[in-house]
Design an enzyme around this catalytic site. Sequence first.
Site, PDB file in Angstrom:
ATOM      1  N   ARG A  96       0.820  -1.212   0.000  1.00 24.01           N
ATOM      2  CA  ARG A  96       0.000   0.000   0.000  1.00 24.01           C
ATOM      3  C   ARG A  96       0.854   1.261   0.000  1.00 24.01           C
ATOM      4  O   ARG A  96       0.446   2.295  -0.531  1.00 24.01           O
ATOM      5  CB  ARG A  96      -0.927  -0.017   1.222  1.00 24.01           C
ATOM      6  CG  ARG A  96      -2.004  -1.092   1.123  1.00 24.01           C
ATOM      7  CD  ARG A  96      -2.780  -1.195   2.421  1.00 24.01           C
ATOM      8  NE  ARG A  96      -2.018  -1.901   3.455  1.00 24.01           N
ATOM      9  CZ  ARG A  96      -2.183  -1.736   4.759  1.00 24.01           C
ATOM     10  NH1 ARG A  96      -3.080  -0.873   5.211  1.00 24.01           N
ATOM     11  NH2 ARG A  96      -1.475  -2.426   5.624  1.00 24.01           N
ATOM     12  N   GLU A 109     -19.877   2.072  -1.515  1.00 25.91           N
ATOM     13  CA  GLU A 109     -19.000   1.623  -2.604  1.00 25.91           C
ATOM     14  C   GLU A 109     -19.696   1.610  -3.959  1.00 25.91           C
ATOM     15  O   GLU A 109     -19.076   1.915  -4.981  1.00 25.91           O
ATOM     16  CB  GLU A 109     -18.467   0.214  -2.296  1.00 25.91           C
ATOM     17  CG  GLU A 109     -17.576   0.136  -1.059  1.00 25.91           C
ATOM     18  CD  GLU A 109     -18.356   0.079   0.243  1.00 25.91           C
ATOM     19  OE1 GLU A 109     -19.600  -0.075   0.203  1.00 25.91           O
ATOM     20  OE2 GLU A 109     -17.725   0.178   1.317  1.00 25.91           O
ATOM     21  N   HIS A 167      -6.171  -5.287   1.183  1.00 26.35           N
ATOM     22  CA  HIS A 167      -6.733  -6.240   2.152  1.00 26.35           C
ATOM     23  C   HIS A 167      -7.377  -7.450   1.474  1.00 26.35           C
ATOM     24  O   HIS A 167      -8.405  -7.953   1.910  1.00 26.35           O
ATOM     25  CB  HIS A 167      -7.723  -5.541   3.088  1.00 26.35           C
ATOM     26  CG  HIS A 167      -7.081  -4.515   3.974  1.00 26.35           C
ATOM     27  ND1 HIS A 167      -6.445  -3.387   3.477  1.00 26.35           N
ATOM     28  CD2 HIS A 167      -6.964  -4.444   5.324  1.00 26.35           C
ATOM     29  CE1 HIS A 167      -5.964  -2.676   4.483  1.00 26.35           C
ATOM     30  NE2 HIS A 167      -6.261  -3.287   5.614  1.00 26.35           N
ATOM     31  N   ARG A 185      -2.859  -6.934   2.922  1.00 28.24           N
ATOM     32  CA  ARG A 185      -2.710  -5.941   3.985  1.00 28.24           C
ATOM     33  C   ARG A 185      -1.303  -5.974   4.581  1.00 28.24           C
ATOM     34  O   ARG A 185      -0.751  -4.937   4.957  1.00 28.24           O
ATOM     35  CB  ARG A 185      -3.733  -6.262   5.086  1.00 28.24           C
ATOM     36  CG  ARG A 185      -3.502  -5.550   6.388  1.00 28.24           C
ATOM     37  CD  ARG A 185      -4.636  -5.864   7.366  1.00 28.24           C
ATOM     38  NE  ARG A 185      -4.374  -5.251   8.652  1.00 28.24           N
ATOM     39  CZ  ARG A 185      -3.845  -5.892   9.694  1.00 28.24           C
ATOM     40  NH1 ARG A 185      -3.508  -7.159   9.590  1.00 28.24           N
ATOM     41  NH2 ARG A 185      -3.649  -5.268  10.839  1.00 28.24           N
TER      42      ARG A 185
END
Lengths: 280, 320
Positions: B14, B62, B113, B171
């Site tokens: 990330r 979303e 994730h 993640r």
Amino acid sequence: MQDEKVIMELQRRALQIRKHVIESVYRAGSGHPGGSLSVADVLACLYFHEMRIDPQRPDWPDRDRLVLSKGHAAPALYAALALAGFFPEEELKNLRKTGHFLQGHPCMRKVPGVDMSTGSLGQGLSVAIGMSLAGKLDNRDYRVFVILGDGEIDEGQVWEAAAAASHHHCSNLVAILDRNGLQIDGHTEEIMNLEPLKWRWRAFGWDVIAADGHDMGELLAALREARGTGKPTLIITYTIKGKDVSFMEGTLSFHGKPPSDEQYVKAMTELNQIEEELHD
Amino acid sequence: MIKAALTDKMRNLRDGYSSALIELGYQNDNVVVLDADLALSTKTKRFGTVFPKRFFDCGIAEANMMGVAAGLATCGKIAFASTFAVFATGRCYDQIRQSIAYPELDVKIVATHAGISVGGDGASHQMLEDMALMRVLPHMRVLAPADAIEVEDMIPAIAATAGPFYVRMGRADAPVIFDKHRDFQLGKSVLLRRGKDVTIVATGTMTAEALRAYELLEPDGIKARVVHMPTVKPLDGAAVRKAATETGCLVTCEEHSVIGGLGAAVAEAMGERPVPLLRIGINDVFGESGSARELMEKYGLTAAAIAEHARRAMKLRDGT
């Protein structure tokens, strides 16, 4: 006087749209005449008066956009686009035909003038917000219109979008709700109550205007008013499903069914008669 | 062959994503980023801090986010939409299908994730079928980077390529296996070890485990070919068929269901000339809470498991 001439012209356009709807759905042997006929006047006002468009340049970055969120009214949209000059009117005969470009629901990659592909209900308002935000980012003064069905706003995504539009100050966004009161399984209030519509949308931060969706004077006034609200604006247009074809008006059965041979002849006769009266 | 090695250096993918986004933001005014109230976790918030006008937090909505991204893309924007993989795909599959993939819009869905290594949050948050969902959509390209360096190569490449993409990242911190940046080649596999005895095809951070498996097999004289597959769709079918011909057996590894992901794509690619293929992944079950490391071990997503499968694949090939 000027207004009266404009109104006459728009009525004529709306009638042409209706005739094309009946003709193309009849030839296709499938499609959604009811909800196409109910939005014909709104589409006429948009494409022949309110919207800044150039049929020669369907991708013009500064054009106003229209998202037909109730994509099943595609026959009416296609008629308006053809009449405006985006593609030849003859193509309307090939609605839903294999190998031709007029899909059952709008496809932006195939049809010039279609600003967004739609068909699965509830998604158009979100897309319109994206268009609105892009305009603001680029300092373009285009406006974004989106047509919602009343049954369509059962969808939860519409309410996610309703909240987002006011949160992001989408003042260049106008949603038009085709309030014909019917969805496939019955009357909207019996299937899933939508009222109090005005207050629901106002509570989400929208300016709300009501208009008779078959009265050009009221529609033009509403669209004019929507230009200066400084907020996302919802115009609730009260309409009749199947408008101007007697046996389709206010009925559920022509939501997604084409007219039979006899019904086709009767519908066209009725529409021609209205057209003649307009010319008198 | 691309140089890749196991080192002690760990980086979070990330972080690679947010660095690449900011770099891209400086280079191209049309890059916009959307998130759905997970901007601190996906790290898109860093882009939002540098370019507040081009960052849209859509809240916990979303479906709307995907539509807004699509609308921005119709107006010439390159829209990166991020959230957790479970919400980015399953929750808004229809929005992606209708409003992004069908109209072939420039929306880059970059999900974090993904996989069982999410850990403590458990099955509800451990997305194991996202690649399957995205892979079946026409126009959609599906990518899973191996490390933060590759993320930084991939992000500008997908921004420069028209149309929709789905990128999945986990993640957890992951070993940095690439020592330098390269031009990311969409649809091309990356040969990491040249062996001829068995082929290990891996995607995402499982590629590091595949490199470890190579080292476990080497003392026994087994030279594994290690192929990293950052593009799961369009799959490099030619590399798969070449490996099938030259090594005669394959093992696939992914932190994803064995249904519909890399293993399935590889099986489809070699269907006409099959050789033994063992697929390592989650065997059609939901995950559970636990530490990332323990879960990876429990569900057999380790170098040791890969090595064991490689040996089994060779036995199947040899009929021994």
